[in-house]
Design a protein around this motif. Structure first.
Motif, mmCIF file in Angstrom:
data_model
loop_
_atom_site.group_PDB
_atom_site.id
_atom_site.type_symbol
_atom_site.label_atom_id
_atom_site.label_comp_id
_atom_site.label_asym_id
_atom_site.label_seq_id
_atom_site.Cartn_x
_atom_site.Cartn_y
_atom_site.Cartn_z
ATOM 1 N N PHE A 189 56.434 -4.860 -13.972
ATOM 2 C CA PHE A 189 56.008 -6.253 -13.223
ATOM 3 C C PHE A 189 54.956 -6.934 -14.162
ATOM 4 O O PHE A 189 55.225 -8.187 -14.359
ATOM 5 C CB PHE A 189 55.464 -5.813 -11.965
ATOM 6 C CG PHE A 189 54.695 -7.115 -11.309
ATOM 7 C CD1 PHE A 189 55.394 -7.984 -10.550
ATOM 8 C CD2 PHE A 189 53.261 -7.259 -11.475
ATOM 9 C CE1 PHE A 189 54.842 -9.237 -9.934
ATOM 10 C CE2 PHE A 189 52.833 -8.284 -10.594
ATOM 11 C CZ PHE A 189 53.659 -9.226 -10.142
ATOM 12 N N ARG A 190 53.909 -6.251 -14.650
ATOM 13 C CA ARG A 190 53.154 -6.734 -15.604
ATOM 14 C C ARG A 190 53.618 -7.361 -17.003
ATOM 15 O O ARG A 190 53.446 -8.597 -17.307
ATOM 16 C CB ARG A 190 52.033 -5.971 -15.838
ATOM 17 C CG ARG A 190 50.971 -5.876 -14.775
ATOM 18 C CD ARG A 190 49.586 -5.243 -15.287
ATOM 19 N NE ARG A 190 49.894 -4.484 -16.497
ATOM 20 C CZ ARG A 190 50.062 -3.121 -16.493
ATOM 21 N NH1 ARG A 190 50.278 -2.271 -15.599
ATOM 22 N NH2 ARG A 190 50.177 -2.339 -17.679
ATOM 23 N N HIS A 191 54.578 -6.650 -17.483
ATOM 24 C CA HIS A 191 55.254 -6.897 -18.597
ATOM 25 C C HIS A 191 56.118 -8.009 -18.464
ATOM 26 O O HIS A 191 56.384 -8.829 -19.611
ATOM 27 C CB HIS A 191 55.841 -5.847 -19.369
ATOM 28 C CG HIS A 191 55.099 -4.616 -19.611
ATOM 29 N ND1 HIS A 191 55.392 -3.164 -19.547
ATOM 30 C CD2 HIS A 191 53.797 -4.544 -19.853
ATOM 31 C CE1 HIS A 191 54.384 -2.529 -20.064
ATOM 32 N NE2 HIS A 191 53.379 -3.294 -20.098
ATOM 33 N N PHE A 192 56.819 -7.960 -17.460
ATOM 34 C CA PHE A 192 57.858 -9.332 -17.195
ATOM 35 C C PHE A 192 57.066 -10.517 -17.065
ATOM 36 O O PHE A 192 57.328 -11.682 -17.856
ATOM 37 C CB PHE A 192 58.532 -8.994 -15.883
ATOM 38 C CG PHE A 192 59.808 -10.115 -15.655
ATOM 39 C CD1 PHE A 192 61.051 -9.656 -15.556
ATOM 40 C CD2 PHE A 192 59.524 -11.161 -15.155
ATOM 41 C CE1 PHE A 192 61.924 -10.363 -15.482
ATOM 42 C CE2 PHE A 192 60.506 -12.308 -14.859
ATOM 43 C CZ PHE A 192 61.835 -11.821 -15.085
ATOM 44 N N GLY A 201 54.119 -11.004 -18.410
ATOM 45 C CA GLY A 201 53.496 -11.255 -19.760
ATOM 46 C C GLY A 201 54.654 -11.986 -20.694
ATOM 47 O O GLY A 201 54.390 -12.840 -21.646
ATOM 48 N N GLY A 202 55.849 -11.308 -20.750
ATOM 49 C CA GLY A 202 56.807 -12.062 -21.502
ATOM 50 C C GLY A 202 57.117 -13.456 -21.055
ATOM 51 O O GLY A 202 57.465 -14.369 -21.935
ATOM 52 N N MET A 203 57.205 -13.823 -19.637
ATOM 53 C CA MET A 203 57.286 -15.177 -19.360
ATOM 54 C C MET A 203 56.179 -15.845 -19.866
ATOM 55 O O MET A 203 56.259 -17.097 -20.395
ATOM 56 C CB MET A 203 57.158 -15.311 -17.695
ATOM 57 C CG MET A 203 58.230 -14.655 -16.962
ATOM 58 S SD MET A 203 59.654 -15.332 -16.930
ATOM 59 C CE MET A 203 59.431 -16.680 -15.702
ATOM 60 N N GLN A 204 54.917 -15.517 -20.046
ATOM 61 C CA GLN A 204 53.828 -16.486 -20.611
ATOM 62 C C GLN A 204 53.880 -16.587 -22.279
ATOM 63 O O GLN A 204 53.758 -17.633 -22.515
ATOM 64 C CB GLN A 204 52.362 -15.877 -20.137
ATOM 65 C CG GLN A 204 52.173 -15.646 -18.664
ATOM 66 C CD GLN A 204 50.818 -15.356 -18.594
ATOM 67 O OE1 GLN A 204 50.196 -14.198 -18.993
ATOM 68 N NE2 GLN A 204 50.003 -16.130 -17.828
ATOM 69 N N LYS A 205 54.507 -15.538 -22.574
ATOM 70 C CA LYS A 205 54.654 -15.583 -24.014
ATOM 71 C C LYS A 205 55.584 -16.397 -24.610
ATOM 72 O O LYS A 205 55.647 -17.308 -25.672
ATOM 73 C CB LYS A 205 54.675 -14.009 -24.726
ATOM 74 C CG LYS A 205 54.832 -14.102 -26.283
ATOM 75 C CD LYS A 205 54.780 -12.694 -26.673
ATOM 76 C CE LYS A 205 55.178 -12.546 -28.166
ATOM 77 N NZ LYS A 205 55.081 -11.485 -28.803
ATOM 78 N N ILE A 257 51.390 -27.516 -14.878
ATOM 79 C CA ILE A 257 50.965 -28.122 -16.202
ATOM 80 C C ILE A 257 50.803 -26.849 -17.106
ATOM 81 O O ILE A 257 50.416 -27.217 -18.244
ATOM 82 C CB ILE A 257 49.735 -28.979 -16.034
ATOM 83 C CG1 ILE A 257 48.484 -28.387 -15.804
ATOM 84 C CG2 ILE A 257 50.460 -30.219 -15.309
ATOM 85 C CD1 ILE A 257 47.286 -29.090 -15.756
ATOM 86 N N ASN A 258 50.644 -25.532 -16.757
ATOM 87 C CA ASN A 258 50.632 -24.503 -17.514
ATOM 88 C C ASN A 258 51.186 -23.112 -17.191
ATOM 89 O O ASN A 258 52.073 -23.344 -16.237
ATOM 90 C CB ASN A 258 48.974 -24.258 -17.515
ATOM 91 C CG ASN A 258 48.344 -24.036 -16.224
ATOM 92 O OD1 ASN A 258 48.939 -23.390 -15.565
ATOM 93 N ND2 ASN A 258 47.117 -24.683 -16.089
ATOM 94 N N LEU A 259 51.056 -22.150 -17.767
ATOM 95 C CA LEU A 259 51.639 -20.859 -17.607
ATOM 96 C C LEU A 259 50.756 -19.916 -16.778
ATOM 97 O O LEU A 259 51.017 -18.585 -17.188
ATOM 98 C CB LEU A 259 52.061 -20.268 -18.970
ATOM 99 C CG LEU A 259 53.177 -21.337 -19.664
ATOM 100 C CD1 LEU A 259 53.118 -20.558 -21.023
ATOM 101 C CD2 LEU A 259 54.441 -21.222 -18.785
ATOM 102 N N GLU A 274 51.422 -7.673 -22.476
ATOM 103 C CA GLU A 274 50.592 -7.827 -21.225
ATOM 104 C C GLU A 274 50.327 -9.166 -21.004
ATOM 105 O O GLU A 274 49.996 -10.095 -21.811
ATOM 106 C CB GLU A 274 49.286 -7.181 -21.632
ATOM 107 C CG GLU A 274 49.334 -5.532 -21.648
ATOM 108 C CD GLU A 274 49.617 -5.052 -20.242
ATOM 109 O OE1 GLU A 274 49.323 -5.504 -19.208
ATOM 110 O OE2 GLU A 274 50.193 -3.841 -20.342
ATOM 111 N N PRO A 275 50.312 -9.657 -19.541
ATOM 112 C CA PRO A 275 49.964 -10.976 -19.111
ATOM 113 C C PRO A 275 48.595 -11.298 -19.345
ATOM 114 O O PRO A 275 47.592 -10.325 -19.310
ATOM 115 C CB PRO A 275 50.459 -10.931 -17.746
ATOM 116 C CG PRO A 275 50.146 -9.637 -17.308
ATOM 117 C CD PRO A 275 50.338 -8.815 -18.384
ATOM 118 N N ALA A 276 48.092 -12.561 -19.203
ATOM 119 C CA ALA A 276 46.711 -13.089 -19.221
ATOM 120 C C ALA A 276 46.122 -12.448 -17.631
ATOM 121 O O ALA A 276 46.941 -12.379 -16.888
ATOM 122 C CB ALA A 276 46.615 -14.591 -19.210
#
Length: 452
Positions: free
Chosen positions: A288-291, A293-297, A324-326, A380-382
């Motif tokens: 879940f977290r890595h998905f 993180g991939g979206m944000q990156k 307006i942001n990720l 890893e996501p923010a």
């Protein structure tokens, strides 16, 4: 004839019961999502296994021009083989005779899938998941406007006239009275959808004047993209019956919210059927977290696919119901990535950046590609955002040219979507953007003509 019609989907068979099929529309989605193909008599369709179209349909810009995307052999317009996927056979209930539509898949003369055919791009991404023992699941939300007929592009788009004789009102989110204003159009949307075998989860009034949203049930990404592809056409046809236009522009009216195609995403384990975003105890997983993180990156580079036109970037306006942001957060509609309230089995990630103007196959493919890259590389996501994300920093492209720059450099994303697709898509979109830059807008004439 009976041999192939006997294997039609249930809804198509019900539509034709007691009737003589006249025509079959053999269609494929081009890059913008326009249905291209041929209409053939039913008797001829029964005898053909495939038909031909030139591969140049995928090099065409939204204005009808041609991009220099043909490759080393030049613009020779090679024939593709278009083979029917009979599971997609569905009614065309607005036609004067009894007609079916069938989506086709595109192959070259060796039988290899055409890499820049949008449906093939999405199939490629889904197969990459399956190669990892995973099954992606999506649920799209479709926002659109019903507007007054507009036959002069120089005139601003106006809301349609409702049953009351007054123009559709803005700022009436979730109002049933506002929905009733479009009653005849909505009735036809329901009727067409039922004839085509599509299940609508609900229709609501959104914040814009004449803006509606249709939610679809979750399921297979290719099947849901097929439905959105079909829905755009049926909604347009329903509106035309009542003297209005349906538009899927991201930002058709300057002071109104834009229209999104929010994409809810989850991933199942192919063996167990369990949602890999939740542990057996119901907690969030590494996947879940890595998905996330991939979206944000990777989403900044994918924006060129999710927001494919210059108009698309007018939607990303602070406090206008578009991100307006990720940033990501739980149950927070101001963030680009939202985690809706749900039980562990339904845990999902909602991508709120995709515009309704994107090709549904490509928009879903790009979104899933970002999540897959995150899981493969353990990104890893923010930290979760708390509060109003409109107060946060903007971190997505603001104009199409900037988005294309990021897309052209995104080699990791190209590997998932297909390098040949990425090459063709970038060339076609760059051609459209260059064409737009030659247009002088009313704003420029008003403020620059005598003042600079």
């Amino acid at each position: 004839m009976a041999q192939w019609t006997d294997s039609l989907p249930e809804a198509a068979n019900a539509y034709l019961e007691g009737r003589r099929l006249d025509e079959v529309e053999c269609i494929v989605s081009d890059l913008p999502g326009i249905a291209r193909g041929k209409a053939v008599p039913a008797s001829k369709f029964a005898r053909q296994d495939y038909f031909h179209l030139p591969d140049s349909i995928f090099y065409q810009t939204i204005t009808g021009g041609w991009a220099e995307a043909a490759g080393d052999e030049g613009f020779i317009e090679r024939d593709m083989l278009l083979r029917p996927d009979m599971s997609t056979a569905t009614a065309a209930p607005w036609t004067a005779d009894w007609t079916l539509q069938v989506i086709h898949d595109a192959f070259d003369k060796t039988g290899a899938p055409i890499p820049y055919s949008p449906r093939n791009v999405l199939k490629r991404v889904v197969q990459l998941y399956r190669d990892q023992g995973l099954e992606p699941v999506v649920a799209p939300e479709m926002e659109f406007f019903i507007v007054a007929r507009n036959i002069d592009p120089a005139q601003e788009i106006q809301p349609m006239m409702g049953r009351s004789g007054r123009p559709a009102a803005a700022r009436q989110s979730y109002s049933m009275t506002a929905v009733d204003e479009f009653g005849p159009v909505i009735d036809d949307i329901y009727d067409f959808a039922e004839a085509q075998g599509f299940e609508i989860d609900g229709i609501t009034q959104e914040g814009g004047a004449g803006q509606l949203e249709i939610n679809l049930n979750h399921g297979d990404p290719v099947a849901l993209a097929d439905e959105v592809f079909y829905f755009k056409r049926l909604i347009r046809e329903a509106a035309l019956r009542h003297g209005s236009f349906a538009t899927f522009m991201a930002k058709p009216i300057a002071d109104e919210p834009g229209s999104a195609m929010h994409i809810h995403q989850s991933v199942l384990d192919l063996k167990t059927g369990e949602n890999i975003f939740s542990t057996p105890e119901g907690e969030e997983t590494d996947a879940f977290r890595h998905f996330l993180g991939g979206m944000q990156k990777h989403l900044p580079a994918a924006i060129a696919v999710l927001a494919p036109y210059v108009n698309s970037y007018r939607r990303y306006v602070k406090d206008h119901a578009a991100p307006i942001n990720l940033a990501w957060a739980r149950d927070n509609r101001t963030t680009g990535l939202r985690i809706p309230i749900s039980g562990p089995k339904a845990r999902r990630i909602e991508n709120r950046l995709a515009g309704m103007d994107c090709n549904p196959y490509l928009g879903i493919a790009a979104s899933l590609a970002c999540g897959l890259l995150g899981m493969m590389n353990k990104v890893e996501p923010a930290a979760e955002f708390h509060g109003d994300a409109y107060e946060g920093d903007e971190d997505i492209p603001r104009v199409q040219g900037e988005a294309l720059d990021l897309f052209e450099e995104a080699t990791d994303l190209h590997e998932v979507l297909g390098r040949e697709f990425a090459r063709v898509y970038a060339i076609v979109k760059r051609a459209e953007y260059d064409e737009f830059l030659q247009v002088i807008s009313p704003w420029e004439r008003e403020h620059l003509l005598l003042n600079v």
